[in-house]
Scaffold this active site. Structure first.
Site, PDB file in Angstrom:
ATOM      1  N   GLU A   1      62.057  60.193  87.391  1.00 54.73           N
ATOM      2  CA  GLU A   1      62.775  60.989  86.399  1.00 54.73           C
ATOM      3  C   GLU A   1      64.062  61.559  86.984  1.00 54.73           C
ATOM      4  O   GLU A   1      65.055  61.738  86.273  1.00 54.73           O
ATOM      5  CB  GLU A   1      61.877  62.116  85.873  1.00 54.73           C
TER       6      GLU A   1
ATOM      7  N   HIS B   1      52.840  58.215  85.339  1.00 54.20           N
ATOM      8  CA  HIS B   1      53.930  58.179  84.363  1.00 54.20           C
ATOM      9  C   HIS B   1      55.265  57.811  85.009  1.00 54.20           C
ATOM     10  O   HIS B   1      56.004  56.957  84.504  1.00 54.20           O
ATOM     11  CB  HIS B   1      54.051  59.530  83.653  1.00 54.20           C
TER      12      HIS B   1
END
Length: 358
Positions: free
Chosen positions: A182, A263
């Site tokens: 991210e 994730h």
């Protein structure tokens, strides 16, 4: 720093070894705090216990509840159990839910806070890198359905985000590195200078250098705060840029089985697929994929999904929230630091992009 949203604005504190200041920041952010409901990931029980002691020392009543680690906890069953627990704890509109853990706990506890009594106050204490730079900021809360990730939820902004890098020290290597995906995302979507900084400082981040971490978290949060300020509830399309790589990633997670890929790992692979799709459509140069691949690899992140089942992934992507009138839409890069929403993408091109990273 502050997420500027008018009367819903809130501070983000980024620090190292600052637990002793947490209770004061909590009281300052929430004002008339008298009751804290601490929902925490069972993997960070000792950290949560320390925070509870600090809160209690401020003459605040504290109830706490552990949530099993992992994506399966973002379920209707766990959501219902937490609502019953809050009711039994005697919560009222002055109570504050404090989420201590990664994105799973933050999303789940945030949705609980948004739902109970039609909304009570909420504080995020992220303990994973991924949560610090992404899920704890912006007000997205929710749970998963069996066939789709984050399909049930609400926008519910926190009153405070408290990110202490010391909480990352005991994080398993794989979970820690997952969060770097991210961080890289922010460089690709909006900040070319930050991407270059990441290329120069990848080793320091992999080694969990506190100063490098604070800078990376701060720049990531500043980027997300700017986007959220412009499009809090995804009405203008601006906030969709935060989903770079995520349409592929959610399909990877769903078809592999939640928990098979973390994730951030799925996002890493998803960004690769998105970059390949952009190149196929003539939207960006191949150099972008080369730089992205090199940086993700240096960050210890996966760039391929060997077991990719395109036929299984496509229906999942068809349920993505960016789908419009039955047409697939993707956030695709045009250069490092700039992305855009591209619609009506032919299914054959999506297949090629997935196959390119098997």
């Amino acid at each position: 720093m502050t997420v500027e949203l008018g009367d819903r604005s809130y501070p983000i504190h980024v620090a190292t070894l600052a637990t002793g200041r947490f209770a004061a920041a909590l009281v300052e952010a929430t004002g008339d705090l008298s009751h804290a409901l601490v929902i925490y990931d069972q993997a960070v029980e000792s950290w949560a216990q320390e925070l509870c002691e600090k809160i209690s020392a401020s003459a605040v009543r504290v109830d706490r509840r552990a949530v099993p680690s992992g994506e399966p906890s973002k379920s209707i069953q766990q959501y219902a159990e937490l609502l019953d627990w809050i009711l039994q704890s005697g919560a009222d509109r002055r109570s504050v839910v404090v989420a201590v853990g990664g994105g799973v706990v933050g999303d789940l506890a945030g949705f609980v806070a948004a739902s109970y009594a039609r909304g009570i106050r909420f504080v995020q204490v992220p303990t994973t890198l991924l949560a610090m730079v992404d899920s704890s900021v912006g007000g997205k809360t929710g749970i998963n359905l069996a066939g789709a990730k984050n399909m049930v939820g609400a926008f519910w902004q926190p009153d405070l985000v408290w990110a202490d890098t010391a909480s990352l020290d005991s994080l398993p290597e794989r979970s820690y590195l997952s969060g770097l995906a991210e961080v890289v995302k922010y460089g690709v979507i909006e900040d070319a200078a930050f991407f270059s900084w990441l290329e120069s400082n990848a080793s320091a981040l992999v080694n969990r250098d506190p100063a490098a971490l604070r800078h990376a978290i701060r720049q990531s949060c500043l980027c997300k705060a700017r986007v959220v300020k412009e499009d809090e509830r995804e009405t203008s399309g601006r906030r969709a840029i935060l989903n770079y790589g995520h349409t592929f990633a959610h399909a990877i997670e769903a078809t592999a089985g939640y928990g098979q890929w973390l994730h951030g790992e799925a996002v890493s692979i998803g960004m690769q697929m998105a970059a390949s799709l952009a190149i196929q459509l003539g939207q960006c140069d191949a150099d972008l994929l080369e730089r992205q691949t090199t940086l993700l690899t240096r960050c210890g992140l996966p760039v391929r999904f060997p077991d990719a089942d395109v036929d299984a992934m496509l229906p999942v992507m068809g349920r993505d929230k960016k789908v419009a009138h039955g047409k697939l839409r993707f956030i695709l890069p045009s250069r490092i630091g700039a992305v855009e929403l591209v619609g009506d993408v032919d299914e054959s091109e999506v297949r090629r992009a997935v196959e390119a990273h098997r």
